[in-house]
Design a protein around this motif. Structure first.
Motif, PDB file in Angstrom:
ATOM      1  N   THR A 277      -4.999  -6.117  -7.761  1.00  0.00           N
ATOM      2  CA  THR A 277      -5.455  -5.435  -6.549  1.00  0.00           C
ATOM      3  C   THR A 277      -4.946  -6.127  -5.287  1.00  0.00           C
ATOM      4  OG1 THR A 277      -7.564  -6.619  -6.440  1.00  0.00           O
ATOM      5  CG2 THR A 277      -7.527  -4.562  -7.706  1.00  0.00           C
TER       6      THR A 277
ATOM      7  N   ASP B  54      -1.979  -1.377  -3.742  1.00  0.00           N
ATOM      8  CA  ASP B  54      -3.090  -0.489  -3.430  1.00  0.00           C
ATOM      9  C   ASP B  54      -2.528   0.931  -3.358  1.00  0.00           C
ATOM     10  OD1 ASP B  54      -5.554   0.539  -2.620  1.00  0.00           O
ATOM     11  OD2 ASP B  54      -5.165   0.114  -0.506  1.00  0.00           O
TER      12      ASP B  54
ATOM     13  N   HIS C 153      -1.339   7.419 -12.407  1.00  0.00           N
ATOM     14  CA  HIS C 153      -1.966   7.904 -11.192  1.00  0.00           C
ATOM     15  C   HIS C 153      -1.755   9.413 -11.151  1.00  0.00           C
ATOM     16  CE1 HIS C 153      -2.308   3.757  -9.735  1.00  0.00           C
ATOM     17  NE2 HIS C 153      -1.104   3.597 -10.258  1.00  0.00           N
TER      18      HIS C 153
ATOM     19  N   GLU D 145       0.774   5.652  -0.295  1.00  0.00           N
ATOM     20  CA  GLU D 145      -0.047   6.859  -0.123  1.00  0.00           C
ATOM     21  C   GLU D 145       0.559   7.972  -0.967  1.00  0.00           C
ATOM     22  OE1 GLU D 145      -2.823   9.639   1.259  1.00  0.00           O
ATOM     23  OE2 GLU D 145      -2.845   7.509   1.749  1.00  0.00           O
TER      24      GLU D 145
ATOM     25  N   THR E  29      -3.341   4.755  -2.673  1.00  0.00           N
ATOM     26  CA  THR E  29      -4.298   5.662  -2.043  1.00  0.00           C
ATOM     27  C   THR E  29      -3.758   7.084  -2.137  1.00  0.00           C
ATOM     28  OG1 THR E  29      -3.307   5.412   0.149  1.00  0.00           O
ATOM     29  CG2 THR E  29      -5.060   3.855  -0.432  1.00  0.00           C
ATOM     30  N   GLY E  30      -4.602   8.051  -1.816  1.00  0.00           N
ATOM     31  CA  GLY E  30      -4.161   9.432  -1.775  1.00  0.00           C
ATOM     32  C   GLY E  30      -3.908  10.050  -3.132  1.00  0.00           C
TER      33      GLY E  30
ATOM     34  N   THR F 108       0.847  -1.184   0.000  1.00  0.00           N
ATOM     35  CA  THR F 108       0.000   0.000   0.000  1.00  0.00           C
ATOM     36  C   THR F 108       0.884   1.236   0.000  1.00  0.00           C
ATOM     37  OG1 THR F 108      -1.755  -1.157   1.198  1.00  0.00           O
ATOM     38  CG2 THR F 108      -1.834   1.245   1.220  1.00  0.00           C
TER      39      THR F 108
END
Length: 152
Positions: free
Chosen positions: A76, A80, A150, A6, A82-83, A4
């Motif tokens: 997935t 991951d 992203h 961020e 995020t942010g 993960t």
């Protein structure tokens, strides 16, 4: 185990990172038949177990493009992000299907981050080398490079 991150800065730090393996996923005839219906590809090596038993693979096999489509849910399990405000699947490079996936077999995904580059619009493009392994097989089902973007 899922990696993960961020935001874009943590994503940039993944250059060369081994993402490990997804869980094993069993490929059932029902999934193959549903994919055949969705793509209108009802070739007997995929959808006719009786005829396929006497064919070159000894049974039905998954479509190559089904194997490729499974990169999304298996991915997935590996990463991951995020942010970020938006993530897109930008495409694929150098896709190959070295071995068929027999119905009833299990596959899993291995990922290795090949590159992470900044792109216009406050974004990052990440390329990931994927290998779809077949349990008990020396040859992979699929080898591909996934390209994702992203944006912050």
């Amino acid at each position: 185990m899922t990696t993960t991150v961020e935001g874009l800065e943590e994503l940039k730090a993944l250059q060369g990172h081994d993402l490990g393996y997804s869980d094993w996923l069993q490929i059932e005839q029902g999934r193959v038949d549903t994919f055949a219906d969705a793509t209108d590809d009802h070739q007997w090596i995929h959808t006719d177990p009786e005829r396929a038993a006497a064919g070159p693979f000894g049974g039905t096999i998954a479509h190559g493009y089904l194997t490729l489509a499974l990169l999304i849910p298996l991915m997935t399990e590996l990463l991951d992000v995020t942010g970020v405000r938006m993530s897109i699947n930008y495409g694929l490079d150098k896709v190959r299907f070295p071995a068929p996936v027999p119905v009833g077999s299990k596959i899993r995904l291995k990922g290795q981050v090949a590159s992470v580059d900044e792109v216009a619009g406050d974004g990052v493009q990440i390329t990931i080398d994927f290998t779809v392994e077949i349990e008990g097989s020396a040859k992979p089902a699929c080898v591909a490079r996934g390209v994702y973007r992203h944006y912050a």
